[in-house]
Design an enzyme around this catalytic site. Structure first.
Site, PDB file in Angstrom:
ATOM      1  N   HIS A 173       0.863  -1.294   0.050  1.00  0.00           N
ATOM      2  CA  HIS A 173      -0.018   0.024   0.160  1.00  0.00           C
ATOM      3  C   HIS A 173       0.924   1.342   0.005  1.00  0.00           C
ATOM      4  O   HIS A 173       2.095   1.253   0.427  1.00  0.00           O
ATOM      5  CB  HIS A 173      -0.983   0.021   1.271  1.00  0.00           C
ATOM      6  CG  HIS A 173      -0.361   0.103   2.563  1.00  0.00           C
ATOM      7  ND1 HIS A 173       0.294   1.265   3.030  1.00  0.00           N
ATOM      8  CD2 HIS A 173      -0.091  -0.754   3.752  1.00  0.00           C
ATOM      9  CE1 HIS A 173       0.971   0.907   4.208  1.00  0.00           C
ATOM     10  NE2 HIS A 173       0.463  -0.205   4.434  1.00  0.00           N
ATOM     11  N   ASP A 300      -3.856 -19.063  12.697  1.00  0.00           N
ATOM     12  CA  ASP A 300      -2.614 -19.786  13.205  1.00  0.00           C
ATOM     13  C   ASP A 300      -2.690 -19.509  14.800  1.00  0.00           C
ATOM     14  O   ASP A 300      -2.604 -18.067  15.058  1.00  0.00           O
ATOM     15  CB  ASP A 300      -1.378 -19.266  12.716  1.00  0.00           C
ATOM     16  CG  ASP A 300      -0.084 -20.032  13.160  1.00  0.00           C
ATOM     17  OD1 ASP A 300       0.185 -19.892  14.376  1.00  0.00           O
ATOM     18  OD2 ASP A 300       0.349 -20.662  12.298  1.00  0.00           O
ATOM     19  N   SER A 315       2.226  -5.011   7.009  1.00  0.00           N
ATOM     20  CA  SER A 315       1.844  -4.645   5.544  1.00  0.00           C
ATOM     21  C   SER A 315       2.968  -5.171   4.717  1.00  0.00           C
ATOM     22  O   SER A 315       4.264  -4.991   4.803  1.00  0.00           O
ATOM     23  CB  SER A 315       1.728  -3.452   5.468  1.00  0.00           C
ATOM     24  OG  SER A 315       0.549  -2.891   6.121  1.00  0.00           O
TER      25      SER A 315
END
Length: 364
Positions: A173, A300, A315
């Site tokens: 991003h 998980d 990210s």
């Protein structure tokens, strides 16, 4: 080559190219499909924690400052019509690259009383303004009444790199300024190795965060040439630390990703890249570049215990499904830190200028 198994028909290509496939039943054509056979593209998935430093184009205006003059408190910058988020690129026709470039102009204008002629980049349009610095009565220094910045730094995660071209992609991003919330216009930048020191666990309404360290003196491992909606991109200049994947793996196009189990690669302690289980909850098979094409959920137990799910700094963490790199983690859901968005790897590769369609593409 055609093959039939369990009532289904599959087509396997022997070479690259484009062709039209016509399906027939009892000699009658029922469907025509355009087939484009692409070369197999492989890149090395990342997962490493990286420090990012960006140098802006010009200097970025991030706020107003009131100058205490003999006639009261005033902001010359605000009075001149300069807006927060503006980028000052030149003064009196001279290029401005960092904050130190401004001081001689401000001092000279203050002494002569002549206004500064500013060239400003505002929402991708060039505008001009006249600004008259004012003297601060406390220290007799001329000021322009603006808070400015010429660089930004943070951490993120490496998504992929191409061992042939040394091109990499990370974050998934755009990097925006924390004050103006606008994308940072990058003149140049660097990435460095980063060490995760601790994790602030995410909870509903309060996104967590990776805490990591890197310093300006840290050895640069790559350049930053592009800050786009699909991440940051550049060239590696030094090898990255090892991860579970040291050899290139195939990529999957947006249309090839499916809902179901997958894994992400990321660092939650020191420099160790680990694999964690996630589920692709939703996949939008986008035909054109767009962000937020994937919704993933962390399944998980160990990662949930450690981070609460997706945290800031994660990210760019690569998403791998069936041995293929399919995308990168980009955003966390504020009210549900176990889930978040991802971007398809196809768009990151395209933004990086990597030829995944078997033709020469110009880097954006």
């Amino acid at each position: 080559m055609l093959s039939k198994k369990n009532g289904s028909l599959s087509v396997k290509a022997k070479q690259r190219g484009e062709e039209t496939l016509v399906l027939q039943v009892a000699g009658m054509p029922i469907k025509q499909v355009d087939v484009n056979v692409l070369p197999t593209l492989k890149v090395i998935p990342g997962g490493q924690s990286i420090g990012v430093k960006l140098n802006t184009v010009g200097v970025l205006v991030v706020g107003y400052h009131l100058v205490e003059t003999e006639n009261g408190k005033k902001s010359p910058g605000e009075a001149a019509g300069i807006q927060i988020g503006d980028v000052i690129t030149a003064i009196n026709g001279q290029k401005i690259e960092n904050m130190s470039d401004l001081s001689p102009f401000i001092e000279e204008a203050g002494k002569t009383g002549k206004p500064l002629h500013l060239t400003i980049l505002r929402d991708q349009h060039s505008v001009t303004a006249k600004l008259v610095p004012l003297k601060d009565k406390h220290d007799d220094v001329y000021r322009i009444g603006l808070y400015i910045r010429d660089s930004a730094a943070g951490i993120g995660t490496m998504t992929f790199y191409d061992p042939k071209s040394k091109t990499y992609g990370a974050l998934g991003h755009v990097i925006s300024d924390m004050d103006t919330k606008k994308p940072i216009l990058v003149q140049n930048g660097q990435i460095m190795r980063s060490t995760v020191t601790s994790i602030e666990k995410g909870t509903s309404g309060n996104p967590g965060e990776k805490l990591a360290r890197f310093s300006d003196g840290e050895e640069m491992i790559g350049t930053v040439t592009n800050n786009s909606p699909f991440g940051i991109f550049g060239k590696l200049t030094k090898p990255l630390p090892d991860s579970p994947f040291t050899k290139p793996i195939p990529i999957a196009l947006a249309s090839q990703v499916k809902e179901g189990p997958a894994k992400i690669l990321t660092v939650v302690e020191n420099d160790k890249v680990e694999q964690f289980d996630v589920e692709i909850v939703s996949n939008v098979p986008q035909k054109f570049p767009a962000t937020k094409g994937l919704v993933i959920r962390v399944t998980d137990p160990r990662l949930l215990k450690k981070t609460g799910g997706i945290v800031q700094g994660m990210s760019g963490s690569p998403i791998i499904q069936d041995g293929k790199l399919v995308g990168a983690v980009t955003h966390v859901f504020v009210n549900d830190p176990t889930s978040g968005y991802g971007v398809h790897i196809e768009w990151m590769l395209q933004e990086a200028g990597i030829d995944l369609y078997g033709r020469q593409k110009k880097a954006s």
